[in-house]
Enzyme design. Structure first.
Site: not given
Length: 326
Positions: A291, A172, A300, A267, A264, A194
């Site tokens: 994730h 990220r 994806y 990524r 982004h 995150k």
């Protein structure tokens, strides 16, 4: 969680936001989203229940008096009325309504299981609006190679390293700017994602080479931020806005500007190329990208028309044809 931002929070909402931030490790953006979504629901509920004059603008409805008694009275029908309001009055699309539904479900789950305000969750059976996930936009393999080949300028080692890490590691933007020199090992980098969750990203030969070219340049400087891997012209840790500019500038050099690509999207590109060309297992890709849920990673697994054509041609019956009658 800044108290001043949430001055109008009732106590139960404040405790929920604090729990999601400190215990569940949700990001500030996620916390803000919960707050905005639930504040709107509380305002709607008070007007829907005639607890305020009907002509009161939503933005003027105070929510600091929302208490456990009002929340215990909420029914599934109330929430569906709220969903109708979002669609009909506010013209929210399915994705926005889906997000607000999710905020409500998380909040009422908290009230039921963590603080025991509710004996039963009244919206447990709430059906989330169908939100078709759009395929992520990404550069093709050829476009990625072109992008890397066009990097020039006074900071070419730094900029090339930034683009290489994006395109190979799928990190990220916030993770990239947060890298410190001490986070780099021989073949890996530690990043903080995150919720302040750390993970290790392994480096391929291209990343190692890019870092080896950039590190002597970086170590020759004495910036204000001595720990930061990537630094700005002023000697500070490079910020997200500057990285976005670097990406945009280099996209423009190779004729890829104006196509919706961004930092982004690099990524997305890394994840898509790993899956389509590297045949990376979806579970491994989940860990690489950081994730929480594999459902996020599944975007994806889209396939190109070329892959569909190859799959059809690969059938063992592809060349079996009906024999012509003489």
């Amino acid at each position: 969680m800044s108290a001043s931002i949430y001055d109008d929070c009732p106590e139960l909402l404040r405790s929920f936001l604090f729990y999601m931030e400190t215990i569940k490790g949700r990001s500030p953006n996620t916390i803000s989203g919960y707050y905005v979504d639930l504040r709107l629901f509380f305002r709607f509920l008070k007007r829907y229940r005639n607890l305020v004059p009907q002509n009161t603008p939503l933005e003027e409805i105070n929510i600091d008096d929302v208490d456990a008694a009002l929340l215990r009275s909420v029914t599934l029908s109330d929430v569906y009325e709220f969903m109708h309001f979002l669609s009909a009055d506010r013209q929210n699309n399915a994705r926005t309504r889906c997000r607000k539904s999710s905020s409500l479900k998380v909040f009422f789950h908290y009230l039921t299981t963590k603080v025991n305000v509710l004996e039963n969750n009244p919206i447990k059976e709430l059906e989330v609006p169908n939100s078709k996930k759009s395929l992520p936009k990404y550069l093709s393999l050829e476009e990625s190679v072109t992008l890397l080949s066009q990097v020039e300028g006074d900071n070419k080692e730094r900029d090339y390293c930034i683009l290489t890490l994006f395109l190979n590691c799928g990190m990220r933007l916030s993770e990239l700017v947060g890298i410190n020199l001490g986070d780099i090992k021989e073949d890996s980098i530690k990043v903080t994602g995150k919720g302040n969750k750390e993970r290790i990203i392994y480096l391929n030969d291209a990343c190692v080479a890019a870092l080896n070219d950039y590190l002597p340049v970086r170590l020759s400087k004495s910036p204000k931020d001595r720990q930061a891997l990537f630094i700005s012209r002023n000697g500070n840790r490079i910020n997200k806005r500057r990285v976005e500019q670097i990406v945009t500038e280099n996209l423009k050099k190779c004729g890829l500007d104006g196509m919706g690509y961004s930092a982004h999207k690099l990524r997305h590109t890394a994840a898509t190329l790993m899956y389509q060309h590297g045949h990376v297992d979806i579970r491994a890709l989940k860990e690489i990208l950081g994730h929480v849920n594999i459902g996020t990673t599944e975007i994806y697994t889209h396939v190109s028309n070329e892959q569909l054509k190859k799959a059809a041609d690969a059938s063992p019956l592809a060349h079996v044809q009906k024999k012509s009658r003489k």
